[in-house]
Design a protein around this motif. Structure first.
Motif, PDB file in Angstrom:
ATOM      1  N   PRO A 144     -15.380   6.407   1.424  1.00 61.70           N
ATOM      2  CA  PRO A 144     -14.330   5.387   1.569  1.00 61.70           C
ATOM      3  C   PRO A 144     -14.728   4.301   2.557  1.00 61.70           C
ATOM      4  CG  PRO A 144     -13.396   7.599   1.676  1.00 61.70           C
ATOM      5  CD  PRO A 144     -14.893   7.761   1.723  1.00 61.70           C
ATOM      6  N   GLY A 145     -14.259   3.081   2.279  1.00 58.23           N
ATOM      7  CA  GLY A 145     -14.493   1.973   3.194  1.00 58.23           C
ATOM      8  C   GLY A 145     -13.338   1.802   4.169  1.00 58.23           C
ATOM      9  N   LEU A 146     -13.200   0.607   4.690  1.00 57.78           N
ATOM     10  CA  LEU A 146     -12.202   0.312   5.722  1.00 57.78           C
ATOM     11  C   LEU A 146     -11.074  -0.536   5.158  1.00 57.78           C
ATOM     12  CD1 LEU A 146     -14.588  -0.627   8.693  1.00 57.78           C
ATOM     13  CD2 LEU A 146     -13.641   1.624   8.126  1.00 57.78           C
ATOM     14  N   ASP A 147      -9.836  -0.189   5.520  1.00 55.36           N
ATOM     15  CA  ASP A 147      -8.707  -1.041   5.171  1.00 55.36           C
ATOM     16  C   ASP A 147      -8.543  -2.122   6.239  1.00 55.36           C
ATOM     17  OD1 ASP A 147      -7.405   0.121   7.364  1.00 55.36           O
ATOM     18  OD2 ASP A 147      -6.188   1.467   6.132  1.00 55.36           O
ATOM     19  N   VAL A 148      -7.454  -2.871   6.190  1.00 52.10           N
ATOM     20  CA  VAL A 148      -7.279  -3.993   7.122  1.00 52.10           C
ATOM     21  C   VAL A 148      -7.228  -3.522   8.568  1.00 52.10           C
ATOM     22  CG1 VAL A 148      -5.610  -5.713   7.914  1.00 52.10           C
ATOM     23  CG2 VAL A 148      -6.233  -5.627   5.512  1.00 52.10           C
ATOM     24  N   THR A 150       1.630   1.992  12.336  1.00 50.44           N
ATOM     25  CA  THR A 150       1.413   1.911  10.902  1.00 50.44           C
ATOM     26  C   THR A 150       2.154   3.018  10.167  1.00 50.44           C
ATOM     27  OG1 THR A 150      -0.585   3.282  11.041  1.00 50.44           O
ATOM     28  CG2 THR A 150      -0.880   0.886  11.180  1.00 50.44           C
ATOM     29  N   ALA A 151       2.296   2.825   8.870  1.00 51.42           N
ATOM     30  CA  ALA A 151       2.928   3.826   8.018  1.00 51.42           C
ATOM     31  C   ALA A 151       2.024   5.039   7.859  1.00 51.42           C
ATOM     32  CB  ALA A 151       3.237   3.226   6.650  1.00 51.42           C
ATOM     33  N   ASP A 152       2.625   6.206   7.864  1.00 51.13           N
ATOM     34  CA  ASP A 152       1.873   7.416   7.565  1.00 51.13           C
ATOM     35  C   ASP A 152       1.298   7.304   6.151  1.00 51.13           C
ATOM     36  OD1 ASP A 152       2.683   8.420  10.025  1.00 51.13           O
ATOM     37  OD2 ASP A 152       4.417   9.468   9.180  1.00 51.13           O
ATOM     38  N   VAL A 153       0.095   7.789   5.973  1.00 53.33           N
ATOM     39  CA  VAL A 153      -0.629   7.832   4.696  1.00 53.33           C
ATOM     40  C   VAL A 153      -1.192   6.463   4.317  1.00 53.33           C
ATOM     41  CG1 VAL A 153      -0.581   8.426   2.233  1.00 53.33           C
ATOM     42  CG2 VAL A 153       0.787   9.753   3.866  1.00 53.33           C
ATOM     43  N   SER A 154      -0.350   5.422   4.209  1.00 46.95           N
ATOM     44  CA  SER A 154      -0.820   4.129   3.697  1.00 46.95           C
ATOM     45  C   SER A 154      -1.484   3.266   4.760  1.00 46.95           C
ATOM     46  CB  SER A 154       0.351   3.350   3.090  1.00 46.95           C
ATOM     47  OG  SER A 154       1.260   2.934   4.092  1.00 46.95           O
ATOM     48  N   ASN A 155      -1.190   3.519   6.037  1.00 48.17           N
ATOM     49  CA  ASN A 155      -1.743   2.735   7.160  1.00 48.17           C
ATOM     50  C   ASN A 155      -1.314   1.273   7.126  1.00 48.17           C
ATOM     51  OD1 ASN A 155      -3.172   3.160   9.559  1.00 48.17           O
ATOM     52  ND2 ASN A 155      -5.030   2.213   8.762  1.00 48.17           N
ATOM     53  N   THR A 156      -0.189   0.991   6.471  1.00 43.85           N
ATOM     54  CA  THR A 156       0.371  -0.357   6.446  1.00 43.85           C
ATOM     55  C   THR A 156       1.079  -0.649   7.770  1.00 43.85           C
ATOM     56  OG1 THR A 156       0.688  -0.312   4.051  1.00 43.85           O
ATOM     57  CG2 THR A 156       2.072  -1.830   5.300  1.00 43.85           C
ATOM     58  N   PRO A 157       0.883  -1.839   8.360  1.00 45.94           N
ATOM     59  CA  PRO A 157       1.592  -2.166   9.600  1.00 45.94           C
ATOM     60  C   PRO A 157       3.107  -1.995   9.453  1.00 45.94           C
ATOM     61  CG  PRO A 157      -0.131  -3.772   9.181  1.00 45.94           C
ATOM     62  CD  PRO A 157      -0.062  -2.901   7.957  1.00 45.94           C
ATOM     63  N   ALA A 158       3.706  -1.343  10.439  1.00 44.60           N
ATOM     64  CA  ALA A 158       5.145  -1.056  10.407  1.00 44.60           C
ATOM     65  C   ALA A 158       5.923  -2.237  10.987  1.00 44.60           C
ATOM     66  CB  ALA A 158       5.446   0.226  11.175  1.00 44.60           C
ATOM     67  N   GLU A 211       0.828  -1.207   0.000  1.00 42.79           N
ATOM     68  CA  GLU A 211       0.000   0.000   0.000  1.00 42.79           C
ATOM     69  C   GLU A 211       0.865   1.260   0.000  1.00 42.79           C
ATOM     70  OE1 GLU A 211      -3.381   1.334  -0.832  1.00 42.79           O
ATOM     71  OE2 GLU A 211      -3.560  -0.633   0.130  1.00 42.79           O
ATOM     72  N   SER A 212       1.990   1.189   0.693  1.00 45.15           N
ATOM     73  CA  SER A 212       2.899   2.337   0.717  1.00 45.15           C
ATOM     74  C   SER A 212       3.440   2.645  -0.678  1.00 45.15           C
ATOM     75  CB  SER A 212       4.056   2.085   1.676  1.00 45.15           C
ATOM     76  OG  SER A 212       3.591   1.875   2.993  1.00 45.15           O
ATOM     77  N   THR A 235       8.415  -0.925   2.495  1.00 41.21           N
ATOM     78  CA  THR A 235       7.013  -0.503   2.607  1.00 41.21           C
ATOM     79  C   THR A 235       6.442  -0.583   4.011  1.00 41.21           C
ATOM     80  OG1 THR A 235       6.112  -2.719   2.141  1.00 41.21           O
ATOM     81  CG2 THR A 235       6.609  -1.293   0.247  1.00 41.21           C
ATOM     82  N   GLN A 236       7.106  -1.307   4.918  1.00 39.45           N
ATOM     83  CA  GLN A 236       6.519  -1.545   6.240  1.00 39.45           C
ATOM     84  C   GLN A 236       7.258  -0.785   7.346  1.00 39.45           C
ATOM     85  OE1 GLN A 236       6.360  -5.903   6.486  1.00 39.45           O
ATOM     86  NE2 GLN A 236       4.216  -5.830   5.890  1.00 39.45           N
ATOM     87  N   HIS A 237       7.387   0.515   7.157  1.00 34.20           N
ATOM     88  CA  HIS A 237       7.941   1.419   8.158  1.00 34.20           C
ATOM     89  C   HIS A 237       6.991   2.601   8.319  1.00 34.20           C
ATOM     90  CE1 HIS A 237      12.001  -0.404   8.328  1.00 34.20           C
ATOM     91  NE2 HIS A 237      11.841  -0.612   7.029  1.00 34.20           N
ATOM     92  N   LYS A 238       7.097   3.303   9.410  1.00 33.07           N
ATOM     93  CA  LYS A 238       6.256   4.480   9.618  1.00 33.07           C
ATOM     94  C   LYS A 238       6.461   5.504   8.503  1.00 33.07           C
ATOM     95  CE  LYS A 238       5.251   8.281  12.843  1.00 33.07           C
ATOM     96  NZ  LYS A 238       3.809   8.239  12.517  1.00 33.07           N
ATOM     97  N   HIS A 239       7.694   5.677   8.064  1.00 31.63           N
ATOM     98  CA  HIS A 239       7.993   6.662   7.027  1.00 31.63           C
ATOM     99  C   HIS A 239       8.140   6.000   5.660  1.00 31.63           C
ATOM    100  CE1 HIS A 239      11.775   5.091   8.617  1.00 31.63           C
ATOM    101  NE2 HIS A 239      12.337   5.386   7.472  1.00 31.63           N
TER     102      HIS A 239
END
Length: 760
Positions: free
Chosen positions: A442-446, A738-746, A196-197, A372-376
């Motif tokens: 918008p819906g919900l991500d994971v 989670t990552a900023d913007v993408s909300n991917t787990p860090a 997602e990032s 892709t799996q970092h806050k930044h």
């Protein structure tokens, strides 16, 4: 050859450790692949099946999304691809008798490895409210049960429709159409957990959230940078492409906290030289980056390029980009020593990397979840884009961005509309084609879906494939959230942990696999997938289905839609189930790039989707140009006595599917509960090699999470960094990390402490 699954769960907390390897593949890979395949499928079925993988007229490997070459090798599969195929084409079966013998509590006590080794699911199974085990149920009764629950919801947004990246284009298009006709954009998917990032960064900067390179670009590149990625395990066929690129003159820089055997030396098992033992050294420069230091590395390179007179591509920047002056000013002001310390690299490392960059006109940057799996993470990938834009390496043959996706059709699912944030143009096209009024909110991500279940805002969870519980962060929170649902439904081919963590009621719906014949009322069918480089091609299974009661994923969606939506739906669901050509005809009218879909996908190798930055050097961004961005460089802060942990896969693993208990290239045998620590760090913490420790993560709100009983392995990781396998260590990742913007787990930057414990 027996296909009997293991009767007992093997001990996993007493691994043995040897020296890691510095060479990947070769005859050993063939041996391991064939041994595993024959154990699952038998000798004859192994030969018939593996020769059809990734072939024109055959089926797409259900493993990774690495593209097939124009002329595939007879054995166009890798060791882990063979394992993925064997897992699906296994002769082992999980029947109603198995569930009668194993109550839910028993299944919940088993490892993911043991569950997966039991074999293919054969019947729809139902866990009633208050029941202690699954029992068989008919398809009609199962669909009625789901329909009753969905129709009883006060609002459609109380339903969640998750998608795995193995779902075909046809099934994904139908699935999102059903969800939106039902009335929700709650379509979380595995992209939310991995790339997602990448999509967020590339959409903002280039206007297209996908990679810009094709295989031929790798072969024309002067320099390939592989960052945050382990191709030797996660997509081994990429090594063949890198070997070909090296033969054409490319140099390779590897950026990673761990040395990985596949990027050190590759013995191509498809060539006499690789089999004989020669092999190809792939990496010309290994930059052992500190976890989270990639943004600082690319910013530092960018500053040095800008300061080097004449090193930038000024005509390209003037004609095709926006924001250069602001970025240039910020880059020049970057504190070089502070950035270098964030990377953990020496000045010599940086100077060597810069020299290789300046000597190269055509540069490709490849990355995976290590970025892709970092806050930044989003800012890091934007900095990669800055790096490529500076020297005109977007839209030039032999150059570009190359995010390497994991699941075989994760990119295709997103193209088909599996997203919680659909674009207005897509929704307008869907509305015009089907005469529906799709939701616009918008819906919900994971991560948001887990919160909704936890807080009682979602009641029904439906998963089209995947292993949601094992793939998601904060395991205890995720499992508690799932148990709060009224109904959980999983469309699956095999058992996994998610079947053991259920709502008040639960269903398992068995589906055809990619390897199997799919015959509908109109005759034999095929499906399509999109690989990591935007090539769409057909996948046609040949094997007899694992059981007569299996349904295809498109058929499951169509029957469910008819049951839930009833006569108010004008969508021809019966026609779509009967003949997938009807689905592809609608895809062609709704989604750009799929004109003449049926004819083009019938060609050997399929077709490439359009990509404006690559094809035309045009950029559909907010400004109409490629965007330089000037984010602040950040890196994780780690207190004294703590380490920065990344989760990763073993070599006997694909995502949450565990094929075995060995990690051959890293020298780990017979277990997965290991934590890899630099010897100097381990000595400073008083942890000798072979000691055992609990791993405890420390989050900013003061909360802690513990994964107990890991064997400490002294390993050549970057200083201050550690690594351990997921899903065992997903428990350590806070839901809010989670990552900023993408909300991917860090999951690649977890602050942890190691506490010695007695051997277990």
């Amino acid at each position: 050859m027996s296909a009997k699954p293991p009767a007992s769960d093997p001990v996993q907390d007493a691994p043995t450790v040897s020296e890691p390897l510095n060479t990947a593949a070769g005859p050993a890979a063939i041996g391991h692949a064939m041994k595993n395949a024959q154990r699952q499928m038998g000798v004859r079925r192994t030969a018939l099946t593996l020769l059809r993988v990734n072939q024109h007229g055959g089926f797409d490997c259900p493993g990774c999304a690495w593209p097939e070459p124009g002329k595939p090798h007879t054995a166009e599969f890798c060791e882990n691809g063979a394992k993925a195929v064997a897992e699906e084409a296994t002769l082992r079966r999980v029947t109603p008798a198995f569930f009668a013998e194993h109550p839910l509590d028993d299944l919940a006590s088993r490892s993911g490895y043991w569950l997966g080794q039991q074999g293919r699911l054969t019947h729809p199974m139902y866990l009633p409210d208050g029941g202690d085990r699954y029992e068989p149920i008919g398809w009609d009764a199962a669909f009625d049960l789901i329909a009753d629950e969905l129709r009883a919801l006060p609002h459609p947004d109380q339903a969640l429709f998750y998608t795995s990246g193995r779902t075909s284009n046809e099934a994904a298009f139908l699935y999102q159409l059903f969800a939106r006709e039902f009335g929700t954009n709650n379509l979380p998917d595995c992209s939310n957990l991995c790339h997602e990032s990448s999509g967020a960064a590339l959409t903002e900067t280039l206007g297209v959230g996908k990679g810009s390179v094709l295989l031929d670009d790798l072969y024309q590149a002067d320099l390939i940078i592989v960052a945050g990625q382990n191709p030797g395990t996660n997509h081994p066929r990429m090594l063949t492409a890198l070997e070909k690129a090296k033969a054409a003159g490319a140099k390779i820089i590897t950026v990673n906290p761990l040395p990985e055997a596949g990027l050190e030396r590759f013995r191509n098992p498809q060539t006499p030289r690789g089999l004989a033992g020669g092999g190809t050294p792939l990496t010309d420069l290994f930059l052992q980056i500190r976890l989270g230091g990639d943004q600082a590395l690319f910013r530092l390179l960018n500053k040095l390029i800008i300061n080097r007179g004449g090193a930038i591509d000024a005509p390209f920047i003037r004609r095709h980009t926006h924001g250069f002056d602001e970025f240039s000013a910020v880059a020049r002001a970057t504190d070089s020593e502070e950035a270098r310390r964030a990377t953990g690299l020496s000045r010599t490392d940086i100077e060597r990397a810069l020299a290789m960059v300046l000597a190269s006109r055509r540069v490709v940057v490849c990355w995976a979840m290590g970025l892709t799996q970092h806050k930044h993470a989003v800012d890091t990938i934007k900095e990669v884009v800055n790096f490529l834009l500076l020297r005109g390496n977007i839209g030039r043959p032999g150059s570009g961005v190359c995010p390497v996706r994991g699941h075989s059709n994760v990119q295709g699912d997103r193209t088909m509309g599996i997203t919680e944030k659909p674009g207005e143009a897509f929704l307008d096209a869907l509305a015009a084609e089907f005469g529906i009024d799709p939701p616009r909110e918008p819906g919900l991500d994971v991560v948001e879906s887990i919160r909704a279940l936890r807080d009682g805002d979602a009641k029904v969870f439906f998963a089209m494939g995947g292993n949601f519980v094992a793939a998601s962060p904060d395991t205890a929170v995720t499992e508690d959230a799932m148990r709060r649902a009224r109904l959980t439904v999983h469309v699956s081919t095999k058992l996994n942990r998610s079947h053991c963590v259920t709502g008040a009621r639960a269903l398992i719906l068995p589906a055809l696999g990619r390897t199997e014949r799919d015959v509908q009322a109109a005759g034999p069918q095929f499906v399509t997938v999109e690989d990591s480089m935007g090539i769409v091609h057909a996948s046609r299974g040949r094997l007899k289905p694992a059981g007569p009661r299996l349904l295809s994923e498109p058929a499951i969606v169509c029957r469910l839609a008819r049951r839930v939506l009833g006569e108010k739906s004008a969508t021809p669901w019966e026609e779509f189930e009967r003949d997938y050509r009807a689905v592809r005809a609608r895809i062609a009218r709704v989604i750009p790039g799929f004109d003449d879909f049926e004819e083009r996908v019938s060609r050997p190798g399929g077709f490439a989707l359009p990509h404006a930055p690559r094809d035309e050097r045009t950029f559909p961004t907010a400004t109409g140009k490629a965007m330089f961005t000037a984010a602040q460089v950040t890196s994780p802060e780690v207190p004294e006595g703590r380490l920065l942990l990344q989760t990763l896969r073993s070599h006997d693993q694909y995502n949450t599917t565990i094929y075995g208990l060995d990690d051959r290239y890293r020298g780990i045998t017979g277990g997965r509960r290991v934590v890899l620590v630099n010897p100097a760090d381990a000595d400073a913490l008083g942890l000798p090699d072979g000691a055992y420790a609990d791993i405890t993560s420390e989050w900013t709100d003061g909360s802690e999470r513990t994964a107990p009983g890991f064997r400490v392995v002294h390993y050549p990781t970057a200083r201050g960094c550690a690594a351990a396998y997921y899903p065992e260590t997903n428990v350590l990742v806070p839901l809010d990390a989670t990552a900023d913007v993408s909300n991917t787990p860090a999951s690649k930057s977890i602050v942890v402490r190691l506490t010695p414990v007695p051997e277990r």
